[in-house]
Design a protein around this motif. Structure first.
Motif, PDB file in Angstrom:
ATOM      1  N   ALA A   1       6.964   8.362   6.496  1.00  0.00           N
ATOM      2  CA  ALA A   1       8.257   8.069   5.736  1.00  0.00           C
ATOM      3  C   ALA A   1       8.528   8.111   4.732  1.00  0.00           C
ATOM      4  N   ALA A   2       7.496   7.040   4.435  1.00  0.00           N
ATOM      5  CA  ALA A   2       6.970   7.023   3.419  1.00  0.00           C
ATOM      6  C   ALA A   2       6.898   7.993   1.869  1.00  0.00           C
TER       7      ALA A   2
ATOM      8  N   GLU B   1       1.600   6.302  16.079  1.00  0.00           N
ATOM      9  CA  GLU B   1       2.397   5.622  15.897  1.00  0.00           C
ATOM     10  C   GLU B   1       2.333   4.499  14.871  1.00  0.00           C
ATOM     11  N   ASP B   2       1.171   4.055  14.391  1.00  0.00           N
ATOM     12  CA  ASP B   2       0.802   3.544  13.509  1.00  0.00           C
ATOM     13  C   ASP B   2       1.263   4.397  11.930  1.00  0.00           C
TER      14      ASP B   2
ATOM     15  N   PRO C   1       9.889  13.795  11.290  1.00  0.00           N
ATOM     16  CA  PRO C   1      10.027  13.285   9.604  1.00  0.00           C
ATOM     17  C   PRO C   1       9.864  14.044   8.939  1.00  0.00           C
ATOM     18  N   PHE C   2       9.733  15.571   9.092  1.00  0.00           N
ATOM     19  CA  PHE C   2       9.415  16.219   7.710  1.00  0.00           C
ATOM     20  C   PHE C   2      10.966  17.769   8.187  1.00  0.00           C
ATOM     21  N   TYR C   3      11.973  17.464   9.052  1.00  0.00           N
ATOM     22  CA  TYR C   3      12.764  18.075   9.260  1.00  0.00           C
ATOM     23  C   TYR C   3      13.088  19.029   8.891  1.00  0.00           C
TER      24      TYR C   3
ATOM     25  N   HIS D   1       0.919  -1.379   0.149  1.00  0.00           N
ATOM     26  CA  HIS D   1      -0.216  -0.559   0.034  1.00  0.00           C
ATOM     27  C   HIS D   1       0.853   1.201  -0.131  1.00  0.00           C
ATOM     28  N   LEU D   2       1.631   1.424   0.811  1.00  0.00           N
ATOM     29  CA  LEU D   2       2.722   2.001   0.720  1.00  0.00           C
ATOM     30  C   LEU D   2       3.263   2.602  -0.424  1.00  0.00           C
TER      31      LEU D   2
END
Length: 374
Positions: free
Chosen positions: A167-168, A160-161, A202-204, A128-129
């Motif tokens: 990330a993807a 957390e899910d 994650p988007f730092y 799915h990713l």
């Protein structure tokens, strides 16, 4: 369909964001704006028309309260954008169409497939990713970059899910910076910080940070002009400006105030304010939260509504004591009230200070009578 006459265009700001996305090295913008201050209206009525006029494909998706299945929302929105159709229809039906089966037409297949939305809940599967990346690849356009609008993006930081989804998505956007550009909006400063500013975010450093500009007197003048043409009567401009400043330049409240004056001829400038506060208190759940609070909880909320972020000082404790008609609260008791208000989603911590999340809740709190605190 023509825009509503009541809409106040933020043309200059829309053009500035477009220039940043298309003409500067940045490929993403993080846009903060408090709740109910017009972020979504700005995206739909200002930024999207400008982008489409300049031949960009635009994808709008709202992640508000989609924590159970954000991937389904993203895939559905990407799929709908590739299928085409009226953007307004896609925005209006995006959530309603999610379930129990999600119909997608994966890029390159030419055939429609069904995915059980239940399979997209929780930690997503790798395939799915991969599907997410395939959609990004199909949407990418180097000549006229596709503009992705992620409304209330900070919602992806609540579970957390969603970590693998985030990330993807970052990877997909990182590899297509010239062909996919993004605007990430949020009504929570802390939520956006977790996504973009914290060192482990994650988007730092992925997006250029900006804030939705506060509306000024020209907004009031525009609204009063429309009111006069519709209601066939005038409102005193000084009264209107005073009310607008009292509610911290909140456009939703101001328009509701005008509606009340249009609907009830017996109301004046100040009684219309009380009328709107009562209505919004019920509609947005402020009154329901208030009923669950003790006197110290309410006093703590009132101090924050009065912009007293240093609520553990002796000076603020003295104000609380006077307001509640009780002894000065200890730091531990104030801290307990802060935790309670945070659990109810009424406040959030920004940097080192606590703030009320919804400015209208702050306005509503300041309007409470003194006897409601004792």
């Amino acid at each position: 369909m023509p825009k509503s006459e009541w809409h106040f265009p933020r043309t200059a700001f829309a053009e500035r964001l477009h220039t940043l996305l298309i003409e500067s090295p940045t490929s993403a913008i993080s846009l903060f704006g408090p709740r109910r201050t017009g972020k979504t209206e700005f995206l739909i009525d200002d930024l999207i028309p400008l982008a489409r006029k300049k031949k960009h494909r635009v994808v709008y998706l709202s992640l508000w309260r989609t924590v159970d299945s954000p991937l389904a929302t993203i895939l559905h929105s990407f799929d709908a954008a590739l299928r085409g159709g009226n953007l307004g229809d896609r925005v209006g039906t995006a959530i309603r169409d999610l379930g129990p089966k999600l119909k997608l037409k994966p890029p390159g297949t030419g055939a429609e497939m069904e995915i059980d939305v239940g399979a997209l809940r929780g930690k997503p599967q790798d395939n799915h990713l991969l599907l997410l990346d395939q959609y990004c690849d199909r949407l990418a356009n180097e000549e006229h970059p596709t503009i992705l609008l992620f409304d209330e993006f900070q919602e992806l930081a609540t579970s957390e899910d969603t970590a693998s989804i985030v990330a993807a998505l970052r990877t997909s956007l990182d590899t297509r910076k010239r062909s996919l550009v993004s605007v990430f909006t949020g009504s929570s400063q802390e939520g956006l910080r977790k996504m973009f500013s914290a060192k482990d975010a994650p988007f730092y450093r992925f997006a250029t940070q900006t804030t939705l500009p506060q509306l000024g007197d020209d907004f009031v003048d525009h609204q009063l002009g429309v009111f006069k043409s519709k209601a066939k009567r005038k409102i005193d401009r000084d009264d209107a400006l005073r009310i607008f400043r009292e509610v911290e330049h909140n456009p939703l409240f101001f328009q509701q105030w005008l509606i009340a004056l249009m609907a009830y001829e017996e109301l004046n400038a100040d009684t219309a304010v009380a009328h709107v506060l009562d209505e919004l208190g019920t509609e947005f759940g402020f009154a329901a939260i208030w009923e669950k609070l003790g006197s110290l909880d309410r006093a703590t909320l009132r101090m924050l509504a009065e912009d007293s972020p240093q609520i553990y000082t002796e000076a603020v404790a003295a104000k609380m004591a006077k307001l509640t008609n009780q002894p000065r609260p200890s730091g531990a008791k104030v801290q307990a009230s802060v935790r309670k208000l945070s659990r109810y989603g009424a406040i959030e911590k920004v940097a080192k200070d606590w703030q009320i999340q919804d400015p209208l809740f702050g306005t509503w709190t300041r309007s409470r009578a003194v006897d409601e605190f004792s």
